[in-house]
Enzyme design. Structure first.
Site, mmCIF file in Angstrom:
data_model
loop_
_atom_site.group_PDB
_atom_site.id
_atom_site.type_symbol
_atom_site.label_atom_id
_atom_site.label_comp_id
_atom_site.label_asym_id
_atom_site.label_seq_id
_atom_site.Cartn_x
_atom_site.Cartn_y
_atom_site.Cartn_z
ATOM 1 N N THR A 138 1.200 -1.189 -0.188
ATOM 2 C CA THR A 138 0.299 -0.235 -0.059
ATOM 3 C C THR A 138 0.916 0.997 -0.202
ATOM 4 O O THR A 138 0.487 2.638 -1.207
ATOM 5 C CB THR A 138 -0.499 0.023 1.478
ATOM 6 O OG1 THR A 138 -1.336 -0.948 1.064
ATOM 7 C CG2 THR A 138 -1.920 0.752 1.274
ATOM 8 N N HIS A 146 -0.410 -9.952 -5.954
ATOM 9 C CA HIS A 146 0.747 -10.548 -4.933
ATOM 10 C C HIS A 146 1.053 -12.498 -5.373
ATOM 11 O O HIS A 146 1.446 -12.868 -4.140
ATOM 12 C CB HIS A 146 0.063 -11.113 -2.926
ATOM 13 C CG HIS A 146 -0.477 -10.171 -2.453
ATOM 14 N ND1 HIS A 146 0.080 -8.515 -2.063
ATOM 15 C CD2 HIS A 146 -1.635 -9.405 -1.800
ATOM 16 C CE1 HIS A 146 -0.346 -7.849 -1.344
ATOM 17 N NE2 HIS A 146 -1.157 -8.809 -1.142
HETATM 18 S S1 PPS Z 1 -1.193 -5.939 2.264
HETATM 19 O O1 PPS Z 1 -2.791 -5.849 2.582
HETATM 20 O O2 PPS Z 1 -0.827 -6.895 1.750
HETATM 21 O O3 PPS Z 1 -1.520 -4.698 1.187
HETATM 22 O O4 PPS Z 1 -0.601 -5.099 3.008
HETATM 23 P P1 PPS Z 1 0.816 -4.250 2.421
HETATM 24 O O5 PPS Z 1 0.366 -2.601 2.508
HETATM 25 O O6 PPS Z 1 1.930 -4.494 2.138
HETATM 26 O O7 PPS Z 1 1.268 -4.166 4.639
HETATM 27 C C1 PPS Z 1 1.231 -3.191 5.168
HETATM 28 C C2 PPS Z 1 2.196 -3.219 6.343
HETATM 29 O O8 PPS Z 1 3.083 -1.781 5.674
HETATM 30 C C3 PPS Z 1 2.876 -0.961 6.965
HETATM 31 N N1 PPS Z 1 2.808 0.782 6.517
HETATM 32 C C4 PPS Z 1 3.468 1.574 6.647
HETATM 33 N N2 PPS Z 1 4.388 1.472 7.169
HETATM 34 C C5 PPS Z 1 5.520 2.716 7.230
HETATM 35 N N3 PPS Z 1 5.063 3.902 6.796
HETATM 36 C C6 PPS Z 1 4.398 3.543 5.858
HETATM 37 N N4 PPS Z 1 3.545 4.800 5.780
HETATM 38 C C7 PPS Z 1 3.719 2.876 5.589
HETATM 39 N N5 PPS Z 1 1.799 2.177 5.757
HETATM 40 C C8 PPS Z 1 1.749 1.078 6.043
HETATM 41 C C9 PPS Z 1 1.733 -1.220 7.852
HETATM 42 O O9 PPS Z 1 1.077 -0.123 8.849
HETATM 43 C C10 PPS Z 1 1.889 -2.783 6.997
HETATM 44 O O10 PPS Z 1 3.156 -3.152 8.521
HETATM 45 P P2 PPS Z 1 2.905 -3.677 10.233
HETATM 46 O O11 PPS Z 1 4.394 -4.079 10.483
HETATM 47 O O12 PPS Z 1 1.662 -4.221 9.911
HETATM 48 O O13 PPS Z 1 2.032 -2.015 10.780
#
Ligand code: PPS
Length: 350
Positions: free
Chosen positions: A81, A140
């Site tokens: 995302t 994915h």
């Molecule tokens: S999905 O459902 O597969 O599309 O999820 P995905 O977007 O790949 O991953 C979600 C994790 O990305 C973290 N996230 C972020 N981290 C840091 N900064 C920003 N801006 C950000 N945006 C999304 C999100 O918190 C999920 O990780 P975790 O470890 O659960 O926090």
């Protein structure tokens, strides 16, 4: 009817009920040699998916690709995302207004979403077909299950890796909040390692894109690099897509893409997907818009350290070594790799 490109072998798996999967679970194999080289013997390569994916796999494989598409391909929870939002902004001249007002799932569809949730009226393959160019499409699926035209038309692909321990923890919260997982955290971690959650096994998925990383239409990066060098990753993506961004735009994007602002941006919180999953499940699932299972949840590197037991960490490390040893690779290699500066020495993060 044309012969399917895939066949499925059902796998008995005692966690299916706890995973809240309706129907069964299968290993999907290719019926003929894939258009993209895969690591290892293609006849033995499989991807584990809930049986609800089977009706969409050939539709995805036959999907009409456009040369000016941009694809974001990841294993779940690896920063998809985050990278979608970054890339959408690069492709759309930093149109922050639209980014805040139009749901990301509409701006950048998740191609095989109807495999995750089959009984929703919204057809994401149709939605992707109808999108005007340049399209930004999320998937994915492993390289060999992607639309076959990807490997002839060669649209640009951005692959984001994340340390599987953190990705697995994040996937656990996702499955609790979004899908309704009822099992224990340790059981989920073992399901991940053993390749029993959608889109696994993990390492072949990563290695297929790793071996393609020097191709001009592939940009391989990591969640860890986005955390430590977001400005550089924005500049890399702009260079990769040949869409230059100014120093000021990079600053604005860094702010927009910060953890806090993504967390507070309803357009990036997958609220629509959550509503469809909740309706499809036909039962209450844990609230996904609030902690601890919120979509933009913790956003840190190393979240497994205080969320996984020492035993499970050891199992993950051993499993990674076993899978990477033959290629003389370590997890750090994927996390620190930089396409435009391969010699760059970045902090060890794992
Ligand atoms: S999905 O459902 O597969 O599309 O999820 P995905 O977007 O790949 O991953 C979600 C994790 O990305 C973290 N996230 C972020 N981290 C840091 N900064 C920003 N801006 C950000 N945006 C999304 C999100 O918190 C999920 O990780 P975790 O470890 O659960 O926090």
């Amino acid at each position: 009817m044309p012969e399917s490109s895939f066949f499925a072998r059902s796998v008995p798996f005692e966690q299916i009920d706890k995973l809240a999967i309706s129907g069964g679970y299968s290993s999907i194999y290719a019926t003929r040699e894939p258009a993209v080289p895969v690591v290892g013997n293609w006849e033995q390569r499989f991807c584990r998916l809930a049986d609800t994916f089977q009706p969409v796999l050939d539709r995805v494989h036959d999907f009409e690709v456009r040369e000016d598409d941009v694809w974001i391909v990841t294993l779940p929870k690896c920063g998809t995302t985050w990278m979608q939002e970054l890339t959408w902004l690069v492709l759309n001249r930093c149109d922050f207004e639209t980014a805040k007002s139009v749901d990301l799932t509409i701006r950048s569809p998740f191609l095989e979403f109807n495999g995750v949730v089959p009984n929703v009226p919204h057809d994401t393959i149709e939605a992707a077909n109808a999108l005007s160019s340049p399209r930004l499409i999320k998937s994915h699926l492993p390289a060999w299950l992607l639309p076959r035209q990807i490997w002839t038309k060669k649209p640009k692909i951005i692959y984001v890796y994340r340390n599987p321990k953190d990705a697995a923890i994040s996937y656990f919260h996702h499955w609790r909040g979004m899908v309704g997982y009822q099992g224990t955290k340790d059981d989920f971690m073992h399901s991940f390692i053993d390749g029993y959650v959608n889109f696994t096994p993990c390492w072949p998925h990563v290695l297929d894109f790793w071996q393609l990383r020097h191709e001009p239409h592939i940009y391989f990066t990591s969640y860890e690099r986005m955390k430590t060098q977001l400005g550089q990753v924005i500049e890399d993506v702009a260079r990769f897509l040949e869409r230059p961004v100014s120093v000021e735009q990079v600053q604005q994007m860094k702010k927009h893409l910060s953890f806090e602002s993504m967390r507070d941006n309803p357009a990036c919180n997958h609220a629509k997907e959550f509503e469809s999953m909740k309706a499809a499940a036909g039962r209450e699932v844990e609230e996904f818009s609030v902690a601890p299972h919120r979509f933009v949840r913790r956003g840190v590197v190393g979240s497994h350290k205080d969320e996984m037991t020492a035993d499970v960490i050891r199992e993950f490390d051993l499993w990674s070594d076993v899978n990477l040893r033959d290629y003389k690779l370590h997890m750090d290699d994927f996390a620190t790799y930089s396409k435009y500066n391969e010699q760059a020495i970045t902090k060890t993060l794992l």
